[in-house]
Enzyme design. Sequence first.
Site, PDB file in Angstrom:
ATOM      1  N   GLU A   1     -65.441 -14.022 -23.170  1.00 40.28           N
ATOM      2  CA  GLU A   1     -65.758 -14.554 -24.511  1.00 40.28           C
ATOM      3  C   GLU A   1     -64.704 -15.574 -24.929  1.00 40.28           C
ATOM      4  OE1 GLU A   1     -68.517 -14.075 -25.455  1.00 40.28           O
ATOM      5  OE2 GLU A   1     -68.743 -13.763 -27.595  1.00 40.28           O
TER       6      GLU A   1
ATOM      7  N   THR B   1     -70.472 -21.472 -31.379  1.00 45.58           N
ATOM      8  CA  THR B   1     -69.603 -20.484 -32.024  1.00 45.58           C
ATOM      9  C   THR B   1     -68.234 -21.082 -32.362  1.00 45.58           C
ATOM     10  OG1 THR B   1     -70.713 -18.689 -30.907  1.00 45.58           O
ATOM     11  CG2 THR B   1     -68.502 -18.226 -31.684  1.00 45.58           C
TER      12      THR B   1
HETATM   13  N1  HSE Z   1     -68.122 -12.429 -34.649  1.00 43.10           N
HETATM   14  C1  HSE Z   1     -68.416 -13.668 -34.025  1.00 43.10           C
HETATM   15  C2  HSE Z   1     -68.535 -14.755 -35.083  1.00 43.10           C
HETATM   16  C3  HSE Z   1     -69.699 -13.530 -33.274  1.00 43.10           C
HETATM   17  O1  HSE Z   1     -69.198 -14.501 -36.100  1.00 43.10           O
HETATM   18  O2  HSE Z   1     -67.967 -15.826 -34.907  1.00 43.10           O
HETATM   19  C4  HSE Z   1     -70.171 -14.803 -32.627  1.00 43.10           C
HETATM   20  O3  HSE Z   1     -69.851 -14.853 -31.290  1.00 43.10           O
END
Ligand code: HSE
Length: 330
Positions: A151, A204
């Site tokens: 990630e 993201t």
């Molecule tokens: N928790 C993360 C965000 C999830 O909201 O950026 C997305 O990968």
Amino acid sequence: MSNPEQLIKKENTLNPDNWLKEVRVFAPATVANMICGFDILGFAVEKPGDEVFMQQVEEVGVRIRSIKGDDGRLPLDPDKNTVSACVKMLLNHLGIENEIGVEIDLIKHMPIGSGLGSSSASTVAGLFAINALLGNPLTKNELMPFCVEGERLACGHGHADNVAPALMGGITLIRGYEPLDIISLPVPEDLVAGIVFPQVDVPTRDARQLIKEKVSLKDAVNQWGNIAGLVAGLYRSDYDLIGRSMHDVLIEPTRAILIPEFYEMKRIAMEAGALSFGISGSGPSVVAISKGAEAAQLAVNRIQEHLTANGIESLQFVSAVNAEGPKILS
Ligand code: HSE
């Protein structure tokens, strides 16, 4: 490696006679944050998800042989692609990176940058596949740090709220990051996610850069009340409590601007009877959390009608929570 069973597994892993020739694995998409739990809550869905086909070959090393369904957007370079990079990391950890050759076909069944944990599903499928190929030397808990590294490689931040449910299945809470402390939460039987992906790209990395670093105490109190309420609601299968707890006062107001028609979609979903509505992960997918598949279907149909009328293409998925996580297809 302490107990005898683990020692036997380690021996098996180091013995190429015990390695499988090939394996095909599916890992699911996820709804990270569960609306109110930024970076700490998430659940896996039945569909969509990604597939990895991994084959042992003579030539030592890890290679990506093909990627389907990504429109050429993902790197084939084994050090840059999160699937191969994580597989290499795992082989390195086991001390066998110079003893095995694997080739990987990645089949993406979901859009990239959609807020459905696309990179996580691929990473988890890859790590689950290499672990299976080697005779499962690591437990799911032991695989988790490798997933988190995937990630980090994909979006620059090692949050676990996509990879944890993708690997463990069900609903997961990241109680803490240092050290990683993942708790599986109960899944009320009728909890169904109606997901709509408006076809705009929200990486993201970008969606995280927008977020304010500091929050007010008033908002924090509001948010942690909601998180605690949601957890209590899950334990009690109390759908009203779940619905009234799933509100995000911290992140949604900032990110909603990246999502076309967000507040109108919210109004439509709530009017259609959803328990709650919000952003899936970092968006642009949105989720109508509903009691039962019928209610979820109604909400997504109405949302899609609205998007279509406004010239926005979209995809929809209706799914119960996926308790299993990744699975071996063959
Ligand atoms: N928790 C993360 C965000 C999830 O909201 O950026 C997305 O990968």
